[in-house]
Structure formats: C-alpha cells, structure tokens
Design an enzyme around this catalytic site. Sequence first.
Site, mmCIF file in Angstrom:
data_model
loop_
_atom_site.group_PDB
_atom_site.id
_atom_site.type_symbol
_atom_site.label_atom_id
_atom_site.label_comp_id
_atom_site.label_asym_id
_atom_site.label_seq_id
_atom_site.Cartn_x
_atom_site.Cartn_y
_atom_site.Cartn_z
ATOM 1 N N VAL A 607 0.714 -1.132 0.024
ATOM 2 C CA VAL A 607 0.046 0.073 0.182
ATOM 3 C C VAL A 607 0.832 1.196 0.094
ATOM 4 O O VAL A 607 1.736 1.410 0.929
ATOM 5 C CB VAL A 607 -0.832 0.138 1.219
ATOM 6 N N ALA A 609 3.627 2.178 -2.072
ATOM 7 C CA ALA A 609 4.931 1.905 -2.431
ATOM 8 C C ALA A 609 5.664 2.444 -1.141
ATOM 9 O O ALA A 609 5.874 1.534 -0.143
ATOM 10 C CB ALA A 609 5.233 2.750 -3.522
ATOM 11 N N LEU A 611 5.687 4.758 0.882
ATOM 12 C CA LEU A 611 4.974 5.662 2.158
ATOM 13 C C LEU A 611 4.831 4.677 3.264
ATOM 14 O O LEU A 611 4.460 3.386 3.108
ATOM 15 C CB LEU A 611 3.730 6.196 1.637
ATOM 16 N N GLU A 665 1.187 -1.512 -13.417
ATOM 17 C CA GLU A 665 1.527 -2.819 -13.409
ATOM 18 C C GLU A 665 1.846 -3.263 -14.909
ATOM 19 O O GLU A 665 1.216 -2.306 -15.916
ATOM 20 C CB GLU A 665 0.307 -3.900 -12.835
ATOM 21 N N ASP A 676 -6.537 -3.414 -8.126
ATOM 22 C CA ASP A 676 -5.563 -3.041 -7.290
ATOM 23 C C ASP A 676 -5.706 -2.234 -5.928
ATOM 24 O O ASP A 676 -5.281 -2.539 -4.871
ATOM 25 C CB ASP A 676 -4.438 -2.532 -8.102
ATOM 26 N N LYS A 680 -5.693 -2.988 -1.589
ATOM 27 C CA LYS A 680 -4.793 -2.101 -0.899
ATOM 28 C C LYS A 680 -5.901 -1.923 0.437
ATOM 29 O O LYS A 680 -5.278 -1.886 1.466
ATOM 30 C CB LYS A 680 -4.609 -0.805 -1.673
#
Length: 813
Positions: A607, A609, A611, A665, A676, A680
Amino acid sequence: MRVIKFGGTSVGSAININKVIAILKTYSEEDEVICVVSAVGGITDKLLECGSMAQNQDDTYLSLFEKIKTIHLNLVDELISINNHDVKNNVETKLQHLKNLLDGIYLINELSLKTSDKLVSFGELLSSYIIAEALISRNFDAIRKNSQDLIVTNSNFTKAEVNFKITNKNIQEYFKDQHKIVVLPGFISKSESGDITTLGRGGSDYTAAIMAAALNVKQLEIWTDVSGMFTANPKLVKQARPIEKLSYQEAMELSHFGAKVLYPPTVQPVLDAEIPILIKNTTEPEADGTLITNHVNTYKNSVSGISNIDKIALLTLQGNGMIGIPGFSKRLFETLAQEKINVIFITQASSEHSICFGISDIDVQTAEIAINEAFEYEISLRKIDPVIVETGLSIIALVGDNMKNHQGISGRMFSALGKNNVNIRAIAQGASEKNISAVILEKDVKKALNALHEIFFEVKTKQLNVFITGVGNVGERLIAQIEQQRKHLKQHLRLNLRVVGMSNSRQMYFNEEGIDLANWKSHLNEGETATLQGFLDKIIALNLRNSIFIDITASHEVAHMYQHYLKESIAVIACNKIACSSDYNNYQNLKNLSRKYGAPFLFETNVGAGLPIINTLNNLINSGDDIVSIQAVLSGSLNFVFNNFNGETSFHDVVKQAQNEGYTEPDPRIDLSGVDVARKILILARESGHQLNLEDIKNTSFLTEANLKSDSVEGFYQTLIKDEAHFQELYKNAVNKNCQLKYVAEFNNGIASVGLREIPEGHPFYNLKGKDNIVMFYTQRYPDQPLIVKGAGAGAEVTASGLFADIIKVGNR
C-alpha cells in the site's frame, strides 16, 4: 630447553618441512630443542585405509601402499639433494617392513587393535627419521630418538595409558646429555611388555606435553596450520579470529568440543606442572598465536570461544518406571563403560522420567544393543521404553571462564538460535558455567556457529542474506540501492547486507559469499534454470542465518510459497499484494506462521509503495488507538492518469504514458479495473483488525463493459480508443462541477468500497498531484483532524526504497 611439536600439515610437504627447519634453526641458536613431529599430513589415514583394504582382501591396498612409498621417497629427494643414498635405503627398508605387515594382514584376513597400532606407528617413525636426516645433512647438531624407548604405557592399544613414573624417569635420564636438536616421533609408545602402542589420535600433542612436563620446561609450543585457537572454526566462520589468551580449563573445553588444534589429554601433564602452552602457525611464524596458561583473565569477553562436535548420536532412556527408582543411571553408564563407549554429553529431566546422552555415531549400534539387553526385563514389563536413537546431530558449545559472571548468556545463545530456526534437541550446562552445550541437527552447524559468533564476537554487525525473486524494474532499482548503501549500512547501522540469490522467470543464480552487484545481470544470465521450488530448496540448502526472501512479482504462485519460507524461519518481504489480499484464512495463517517461527512478514509496499502507511497504521493499533474510518487515494498510477487526462489528451495516450513510465502494473487492467485499489484498502482493513475478503469490497468501476471484457493488454488498449467519448464525458462532468476526478478507497464501520469520485475544491484530495497517494486515518485519537500520510505512491524507485526500508527493519529487529 624448548619442547616444540609440529603437526601433520606442518610436515606435510618439503616446503613446509623447510619452514620447520628454519624455525628450528632460530630456536637452536638460543637453546636446546626437543622437536616432536607427527606423521606426514594424511599418512595416518592412508595407513588405516590400507590396513582395512588388506583385511578385506582388497588388492588395491598395494596401490595405496605405493602412494605412501612415493610420498616419503619424494620427501627424501626434495629435502636431501646430495648423498641421500643411505637415507633412501633406510626409508625403503622401513617401507618394506610396512609392506610385509600389510601382506600379513592380507593373508590372515585380520587387523587387531595391536596390529593397528604397529601399522600406524610407521607414519611418525618415517617422518621423524626423514626430518632428522634433513637436519643432519645441513650440518645441524641433531639426532633422532625413538620416543617408544622413552614413553611406557599399558596394553590398551589405540589409546594407551602412560606409566608416568617409568616414563618420566626415562625422559629425565636421556635428556641429561643431548644434542642441540632432538627429533622425536609423536603419538607412538611401547607397553611394559614391549608391544608397540599409540596414545590416541592427536597423540603427538600428548607426546610433547609428556616431555615438557617431565623436564619442567618454561613453555610448550605446538605448531600447526592455523594461528592459534580461534573463536570458532575458521573454515565455517569466516569472521573467526585467533584467541590471544586462554586458561587451561577453557582450552580443554574447546578442544573437547571439537577444536582440532589441541588434543584434550595434552593439557593435563602441563596443567599439573603449570607450564604454559603456545600454539603457533608454521606458515605464519610471525603471528602471535594463542597462549594457554593457568591464569584466568577476568577482563576479557564473557565467552572465549564457540566449538562443535559433529557426527553425534543422541540416545534417550525413558519410562515411568524410572521415576524415583535409584540405580538406573548407574546401570546405564556401567553398561556403556563395559563397551568402552565414551559419553560426550548428558542431561536428565528433573522428573527423572528420562536420561538423555550423546555419543559418537560410530558407537550407536553397539550402545543400542547393549542398553536394550541390560534393561531387557524392565522393557518387557513396559516400565521403560527401548532406547530411542537419533542420529545426524552435532553439539555446539559456548566456552568461557567468565560466563558465570554475566547474566543472560544462555538467553542470548538460544534466542539467536531460535531466530534462525535452529532446533535444539537437548541442552546441558555445568554448575561451573564454563560451558553451555546444545545438541542440534548437523546440517544447522554452520548457520548456528555464524549466528552465535555474530552475537558474541563481532562488533555488533549483523549479516543479512537476501534472496530476490523478480529482478525487473523495481528489482533492478532495489539492487542498485543496496549496492549504493552497503557501506553506509555497515558503518552506521552495523548491518552487513549481502544479496546471495536472485531469480527471474527463467533463470536463478546464487553465490553464498554474496553476488557481485556490479555484474549481477551477467551472473544471472549464466545461472541455472529457475523454478519456484528450486529457489526455495537452494535457500534451505544454503541454510544461512538471517535469511530474507523478497518477492517483487505479481505472481499467485510465488505468493503461495510464502508459508514454506516462514516455516523455515526465513523472513518474507512482499511487494506482491496477492498473499495479503487473498482469502482471509490464508492471510491470517501467514501472520500466525510469522509469529510461530519468529520470521518477519513485512509488506509495507503493498500500500503506497515507499510510504509508511502500514507502519503508521500498525503503530496506531499497537499503541491502543482504534480506527474509525480510512479515506484514501491509493493508486499512484490512477492518480497520475487522472491528473494528466483532460480535454486535450486522450485517455488511451495517458494510460500508455503511465505504463511506459512504470506507474502501472505490466497489465494496466489491474490498476484501471480498481482491483489493485480494492486489494490495498482490504489490506488496511485487515491490519485494522477486520475480517474481510476481496469480494466484500464494493468496486464501482469507471470502465466500460468492453474495457472489462478485453482478453489481452493490446485488446484493452483498442477498447480505450473506441470508448474515448465515455472518458471525455467523465472528465467534462467533473469540470462542470469544479471537481477533480480521483479514484478513492473508503473504509468505514466495517464496510469498504472503491470507485471514481468527483472531489470538490478544498478537499485534501483535490490538489493531489502526479502519482501521489494520500491516506487519512480517522481514529479515536484523531476524530476531527485526521492523521494524514501523503507522498509518491508509485514508481520503481520509491517502491524499491520501501522494500529497502523493510529489509532494514528486519535487520534491526
């Protein structure tokens, strides 16, 4: 007077023997020298093998004898280049006596212990003769004395006991008058009845100690192929270092538990006489070595060394009939003593329900039969069970005089082993606290030694062994970041980070010492065919401490492998969202396995990247806060798309740009379908403590039916072109309301949803630019003004940095 002993490797070649001669030259200029030598390196084993072949009437014993003959004759030629005929003839005569003995063993088809002692004595007799003659040929004042004329023993062949009264008298009488250098064969002796005996494997050390004690010399020196006794076996632990000083007791403990440098009985004669022992390296005579004395150094480390014994079997005698009944232990160990079986390790439960002990695995069959026969009556009455046998084991031991003065040694030892999935079969610690021993699987020895050495001897540097699956865009960035930061991590965080294995869909490559990251692509191209099971099997076979598996794929099959890694106590770091968004029972099982096997399971990059979204959420939960609701823009790719889509651009071109720049992706349908984002928010809901599955997430798609039904990436892009009007309509509707299009995920009161939203001006999401993500946590502590995490939520570089942060988190645990 000096007593010096040179081991088999020290006299294993003409080059090394010349180094021995150089050392003797230096010493003899200052003092008289007694030089005890072992057989030429490897000869004792060859002699025993030769005898075994002859006993079994295997004619190839003749070929092995010829090799033994060649080794010794070549030494004569290399060491004595001029007028060596007499020496060579004498060596050939001795070798002929050896062959006659072997022929006799072959003819009678028998090799007794008495004959075995005579057989192996040829090794030391030959080496000592050749070395003495080499010294004489170079004009040294040297002589060879057969130690069989001095050391008298009983008739306990292969491990004879010394009669010190007679032996000491013989030594003292002989050395009243001596040459500058006296060369003695180690290991060999004679019984009172005149039979050849030996002092046991490693007995050359013992010979030297007997001489040193009888003559009360100032110091005994043992020269070998390593620079003293090491903190651990340097062949298994590359960071091991020589120990400067040891007490006699520490040296005995280390040598008993497998330190090959010193033979345990060696210590006793010099210990009684309080004679120091100096262990030196023949090939590095300038190195300090290890000094062993009667003095205990209270200022040094709590642990002096780590050692191990391999090829151990663990036997357990247990049963309810043993409880409170005296005499079981006495009968058990008397039985073993009668069979001449040495007990290496003992432990007993306080309940007296079982006695567990370790022996050499070569004695297992004898011990099992003897014990079951001795307790046959109790076994028949089911008072006790037949003896339980476990093989394929080793003993590892921490040794140190000062361990009793330091709390927590055992805790640190077993914690380090547990974290690395080293299963402990038995534990023993004496009241003196000089030794803490544990029985483990032999396959785990290298990992255990390295893990313990790291804890007790290295400068708080922790080695991390990383295995990466998926070395595409993100993987390549991660490798570059690791290469760039390795020096910084070691210097500032005390983490030694190595990439040991890597794989793509076609090939995999491993290097136990760490892959050269500057050339990793070429190494991978030269690797072996990749399979998921093969990658796991190789990691398990390497059995390295602090292993970390990193998944940078979008593969269901790779995600399915996590459980197998965690069960091996291998940490898992996942960029792949599939596992954590799969069926809730699977997600929970992975979390449970992580706790059970002490293997971190980290997935921060699932979730946002790089962060710290999941980390922030976990900190809130762990500190006792409750999540009320979550509102988020969690797709950097979708945010990039809608921030760049307007009336002057086509939706198709913007999506293509996002894919080309690495924000989606490889299959952009995963991003644009909302699946996606649904994964998350599902992961965040689960980490908040809610039991949801993917089908529980309401997903309102902005795509057309044709987009959703496309069966390929190329076909999907064609439908985007055809349905451009649909996307332009979405844009115009938002503009007319002075809104921005954002793909929003929400979680509130146990219900989660994702979909395209028209965000009005003034909302925190309105000005979200580029590929940024934002998450707003409303909690009991943050009811009105949410805790906000915001930043770049897509891109290979930031995703790689998120993975890197998880690696460091594993290293700092």
